[in-house]
Design a protein around this motif. Structure first.
Motif, short mmCIF file in Angstrom:
data_model
loop_
_atom_site.label_atom_id
_atom_site.label_comp_id
_atom_site.label_asym_id
_atom_site.label_seq_id
_atom_site.Cartn_x
_atom_site.Cartn_y
_atom_site.Cartn_z
N LEU A 29 23.75 105.76 57.57
CA LEU A 29 23.35 104.40 57.91
C LEU A 29 22.10 104.40 58.77
CD1 LEU A 29 26.84 102.86 58.78
CD2 LEU A 29 25.68 102.94 56.56
N GLU A 30 21.09 103.66 58.34
CA GLU A 30 19.87 103.52 59.14
C GLU A 30 19.87 102.23 59.93
OE1 GLU A 30 16.45 104.00 56.73
OE2 GLU A 30 17.01 106.01 56.03
N GLU A 31 20.85 101.37 59.66
CA GLU A 31 20.99 100.13 60.41
C GLU A 31 22.47 99.80 60.53
OE1 GLU A 31 20.41 97.07 56.64
OE2 GLU A 31 18.73 97.43 58.01
N GLU A 32 22.81 98.97 61.51
CA GLU A 32 24.21 98.65 61.76
C GLU A 32 24.81 97.86 60.60
OE1 GLU A 32 26.25 99.49 64.24
OE2 GLU A 32 24.68 100.77 65.07
N SER A 55 22.47 108.06 63.33
CA SER A 55 21.73 108.85 64.31
C SER A 55 21.72 108.11 65.64
CB SER A 55 20.30 109.10 63.83
OG SER A 55 19.59 109.87 64.76
N LEU A 56 22.03 108.82 66.73
CA LEU A 56 22.06 108.20 68.04
C LEU A 56 20.75 108.44 68.79
CD1 LEU A 56 25.72 109.07 69.11
CD2 LEU A 56 24.86 107.00 68.01
N ASN A 57 20.37 107.50 69.63
CA ASN A 57 19.08 107.57 70.33
C ASN A 57 18.95 108.80 71.19
OD1 ASN A 57 18.24 105.14 69.24
ND2 ASN A 57 19.04 103.92 70.94
N GLU A 58 20.09 109.28 71.75
CA GLU A 58 19.99 110.38 72.70
C GLU A 58 19.56 111.69 72.06
OE1 GLU A 58 24.56 109.61 72.46
OE2 GLU A 58 22.72 108.46 72.33
N VAL A 59 19.52 111.76 70.72
CA VAL A 59 19.07 113.02 70.11
C VAL A 59 17.61 113.29 70.44
CG1 VAL A 59 20.68 112.78 68.19
CG2 VAL A 59 18.37 111.91 67.93
N THR A 65 20.52 119.43 73.98
CA THR A 65 20.30 120.67 73.23
C THR A 65 20.59 120.47 71.75
OG1 THR A 65 20.95 121.95 75.16
CG2 THR A 65 20.95 123.10 73.05
N ASN A 66 21.66 119.76 71.44
CA ASN A 66 22.08 119.58 70.05
C ASN A 66 21.91 118.13 69.61
OD1 ASN A 66 23.10 122.31 69.94
ND2 ASN A 66 24.84 121.60 71.15
N PRO A 67 21.55 117.92 68.36
CA PRO A 67 21.47 116.56 67.84
C PRO A 67 22.84 115.92 67.82
CG PRO A 67 21.23 118.14 66.07
CD PRO A 67 21.21 118.93 67.33
N ARG A 68 22.89 114.63 68.04
CA ARG A 68 24.17 113.92 68.08
C ARG A 68 24.13 112.71 67.14
NH1 ARG A 68 27.05 112.58 73.73
NH2 ARG A 68 27.17 114.87 73.65
N PHE A 69 25.23 112.53 66.43
CA PHE A 69 25.36 111.43 65.49
C PHE A 69 26.66 110.68 65.76
CE2 PHE A 69 22.63 114.49 63.51
CZ PHE A 69 21.71 113.75 62.78
N GLY A 70 26.62 109.38 65.49
CA GLY A 70 27.85 108.63 65.47
C GLY A 70 28.58 108.92 64.17
N LEU A 71 29.91 108.97 64.22
CA LEU A 71 30.70 109.28 63.03
C LEU A 71 31.98 108.45 63.05
CD1 LEU A 71 31.14 111.02 60.49
CD2 LEU A 71 32.20 112.75 61.97
N ARG A 72 32.20 107.72 61.95
CA ARG A 72 33.43 106.95 61.77
C ARG A 72 34.03 107.30 60.42
NH1 ARG A 72 32.06 100.75 63.20
NH2 ARG A 72 34.34 100.56 63.09
N TRP A 73 35.37 107.18 60.35
CA TRP A 73 36.08 107.54 59.12
C TRP A 73 36.94 106.37 58.64
CZ3 TRP A 73 37.15 110.38 63.73
CH2 TRP A 73 36.43 111.57 63.87
#
Length: 241
Positions: A29-32, A55-59, A65-73
């Motif tokens: 997802l590139e947008e909400e 993709s989260l802004n804090e990356v 150090t590591n890239p961070r993503f939001g993840l939902r199931w």
């Protein structure tokens, strides 16, 4: 204005063979998107789990150090708190497509921060070349607690047991633990068998029609389960809505 296409991939998890293991759809997802849309897409895919990556802004922060993503199931009918095979599928998508430059990626989820680590696999010892031939992915998940249950509290045991007697029945606080190859179920099975067998490392074969293999390790002190397996993408495309 035309809507942005949503890229997706279907990944077979905990296997290195197409059409085996457990399939999960992964959407980027590139947008909400609202929850109704997320649930509708999951119902349209109609596989056991659909994972949504953002993709989260804090990356982009230099301290990270590591890239961070939001993840939902999402299953076809509801959102869940934890899913192993869809997380493996999401990590495989990121690693296989070169979307992360590190060997570790973090996911912000309803079960806290989870990590996925790319683990290179060396060639056989008789090989002339020590270069890795591929990789598996190791997931760092929380232990799921189990409790004993009275037989009288359990519905009639499924005929899928083929007449085998049940010695002990346990249940977890989490629902949606399903075949084939559900990594979250192994977050409860690993500590259970660790106590039974007195060891912390296992190789698990999911004896479902599609099959699947997981390498498991329990960190009892930190109450974490490490699930390692392979994955293979079998389909990719874009959502048009």
């Amino acid at each position: 204005m035309a809507k942005k296409l949503v890229k997706y991939v279907v990944v077979d998890a905990f296997t290195d063979t197409a059409f085996k293991g457990n399939p999960a759809a992964v959407c980027v997802l590139e947008e909400e998107k609202d929850d109704k849309w997320l649930q509708s897409v999951a119902a349209e895919f109609n596989v056991s789990q659909t994972a949504y990556l953002t993709s989260l802004n804090e990356v982009n922060e230099p301290t990270k150090t590591n890239p961070r993503f939001g993840l939902r199931w999402f299953t076809p009918v509801n959102e869940v708190d934890l899913c192993g095979h869809a997380t493996l599928g999401a990590a495989h998508f990121l690693f296989a497509n070169g979307l992360v430059k590190t060997d570790i990626v973090e996911f912000s989820t309803r079960s806290g921060i989870l990590t996925a680590k790319r683990v290179p696999e060396a060639k056989a010892s008789n090989s002339q070349d020590d270069e890795p031939t591929g990789y598996s992915i190791e997931l760092d998940f929380p232990v799921l607690q189990v409790g004993t249950t009275n037989f009288t509290d359990i519905p009639t045991i499924s005929k899928s047991l083929n007449g085998a007697s049940a010695v002990e029945i346990n249940e977890t606080s989490k629902g949606d633990l399903f075949d084939p190859v559900c990594g979250s179920a192994h977050c409860a099975l690993t500590p259970y068998w660790s106590k039974k067998l007195g060891k912390c490392e296992f190789v698990a074969l999911q004896a479902s029609p599609r099959g699947g293999v997981l390498n498991l390790r329990l960190d009892e002190e930190k109450q974490r389960v490490f699930l390692r397996g392979k994955a293979v993408a079998v389909m990719e495309g874009s959502l048009l809505v």
